[in-house]
Design an enzyme around this catalytic site. Structure first.
Site, mmCIF file in Angstrom:
data_model
loop_
_atom_site.group_PDB
_atom_site.id
_atom_site.type_symbol
_atom_site.label_atom_id
_atom_site.label_comp_id
_atom_site.label_asym_id
_atom_site.label_seq_id
_atom_site.Cartn_x
_atom_site.Cartn_y
_atom_site.Cartn_z
ATOM 1 N N TYR A 117 41.257 92.903 46.602
ATOM 2 C CA TYR A 117 40.821 92.592 45.242
ATOM 3 C C TYR A 117 40.859 91.094 44.963
ATOM 4 O O TYR A 117 40.267 90.630 43.983
ATOM 5 C CB TYR A 117 41.690 93.303 44.201
ATOM 6 C CG TYR A 117 41.751 94.799 44.308
ATOM 7 C CD1 TYR A 117 40.860 95.522 45.100
ATOM 8 C CD2 TYR A 117 42.715 95.518 43.596
ATOM 9 C CE1 TYR A 117 40.938 96.900 45.193
ATOM 10 C CE2 TYR A 117 42.790 96.895 43.675
ATOM 11 C CZ TYR A 117 41.909 97.584 44.491
ATOM 12 O OH TYR A 117 41.989 98.956 44.577
ATOM 13 N N HIS A 135 44.318 100.321 53.210
ATOM 14 C CA HIS A 135 43.250 100.475 52.228
ATOM 15 C C HIS A 135 42.131 101.382 52.720
ATOM 16 O O HIS A 135 41.591 102.184 51.953
ATOM 17 C CB HIS A 135 42.694 99.097 51.857
ATOM 18 C CG HIS A 135 42.060 99.044 50.514
ATOM 19 N ND1 HIS A 135 41.920 97.879 49.799
ATOM 20 C CD2 HIS A 135 41.528 100.007 49.725
ATOM 21 C CE1 HIS A 135 41.332 98.125 48.644
ATOM 22 N NE2 HIS A 135 41.082 99.411 48.576
ATOM 23 N N ASP A 153 48.724 98.713 40.268
ATOM 24 C CA ASP A 153 48.091 98.933 41.570
ATOM 25 C C ASP A 153 47.069 97.830 41.848
ATOM 26 O O ASP A 153 46.094 97.670 41.124
ATOM 27 C CB ASP A 153 47.390 100.290 41.583
ATOM 28 C CG ASP A 153 46.729 100.596 42.921
ATOM 29 O OD1 ASP A 153 47.346 101.330 43.719
ATOM 30 O OD2 ASP A 153 45.614 100.090 43.168
ATOM 31 N N LYS A 165 47.782 96.671 49.028
ATOM 32 C CA LYS A 165 47.129 97.339 50.155
ATOM 33 C C LYS A 165 46.754 96.365 51.264
ATOM 34 O O LYS A 165 46.438 95.201 51.006
ATOM 35 C CB LYS A 165 45.862 98.061 49.673
ATOM 36 C CG LYS A 165 46.092 98.988 48.487
ATOM 37 C CD LYS A 165 44.803 99.638 48.024
ATOM 38 C CE LYS A 165 45.001 100.384 46.722
ATOM 39 N NZ LYS A 165 45.088 99.484 45.559
#
Length: 315
Positions: A56, A112, A51, A81
């Site tokens: 990120y 997200h 994931d 996401k």
């Protein structure tokens, strides 16, 4: 007790997802070998659920790990996401994520957060376009050619899901939220179960802030030597029908997180009611603000559908 590393849960599109995955939020945004090494190690240990997110900043590192691992792409359930700054341009953002990951599809693509950022980086209010409903309708189009096998949301609650479902042609396959015994989200779990939406837990061991609580360590001790509070918390999450995506770079903890145990009805009830203790009903995440009586990334708790509770919030 035997490990249950191959436990899978069924999504509403008929596909399945490994119940235990590895989360790739590393505490700070950015690419790096530390991300690649963690994902490669996880895959080597038997994880098949990875994931990550555009937010990120490490999709390239995750993609590198997938390629170097030697594990066939079709054996890995891969989630990424849509960033808040990409609402309203879903197609372009999705293509960018595929390119960074170096794959031709993802198994799950999540919105997200329900709120969108404007061109200047400011948070748009719920009624401003692109709304999360408009963004979701764009996401539905990604299913047509199989580049996204399933779509879902993250950080949604009953209020935002109810609004989304009133306009959606596709019911989200997943809603990924903070979920652990201090924030069990019983109402949201029941709501999602009734509508075929799988809850996935981030921060499933509460960032280890309460895994050594006597009530939890007592349960761990009852299951024999070597069973930790973290294993109990992850087992509780999976046993109640949610997926869990803990993150750790440590080999032994990665191994441990796959070793689920079966909890008794009494043990499940203890964990289900853990949040009722004074000061225990709370988030462990740091993205909350005291401004406006409680807010997160520019929306108030009321707008998000989150309610204040003793000792913190419930979502």
């Amino acid at each position: 007790m035997p490990a249950v590393s191959d436990k899978r849960l069924t999504l509403n599109n008929g596909t399945s997802i490994p119940a235990v995955g590895v989360g790739c939020w590393m505490g700070a945004c950015g690419e790096g070998e530390h991300v690649t090494n963690m994902v490669k190690l996880a895959l080597d240990l038997g994880y098949r659920h990875i994931d990550t997110a555009e937010n990120y900043g490490n999709e390239q590192s995750v993609g590198k790990a997938l390629r170097e691992s030697g594990v066939p792409r079709h054996d890995v359930f891969l989630t990424t996401k849509l960033d808040q700054s990409d609402h309203g341009r879903v197609e372009q953002a999705f293509e960018t994520s595929l390119t960074k990951l170096g794959v031709d599809h993802v198994d799950l693509y999540l919105m997200h957060w329900p709120m969108a950022y404007g061109e200047s980086g400011d948070t748009l209010q719920p009624e401003e376009s692109p709304t999360f409903v408009e963004t979701w309708l764009e996401m539905e189009q990604l299913l047509a050619d199989g580049r996204a096998k399933a779509i879902g949301v993250s950080n949604f609650n009953v209020k935002t899901l109810t609004k989304l479902l009133a306009h959606a042609s596709v019911v989200p396959a997943v809603n990924q939220v903070e979920l652990h015994p201090c924030l069990p989200q019983h109402e949201l779990l029941n709501f999602c179960n009734e509508r075929g939406i799988l809850l996935t837990a981030y921060s499933p061991i509460g960032k280890a802030k309460f895994a050594d609580d006597p009530a939890i360590t007592a349960i761990a001790a009852a299951h024999g030597p070597g069973v930790t509070g973290a294993r109990i918390l992850l087992s509780w999450g999976v046993q109640r029908g949610t997926a869990v995506i803990p993150k750790t770079v440590h080999t032994e903890r990665l191994k441990e997180n796959l070793q689920l145990v079966h909890l008794s009805a009494a043990e499940m009830e203890t964990l289900d009611r853990f949040y009722r203790r004074p000061g225990s009903h709370r988030s462990v995440c740091g993205f909350h603000s005291a401004e406006l009586g409680g807010s997160c990334f520019g929306w108030t708790y009321e707008q998000l559908g989150w309610a204040m509770a003793e000792g913190g919030i419930h979502l």
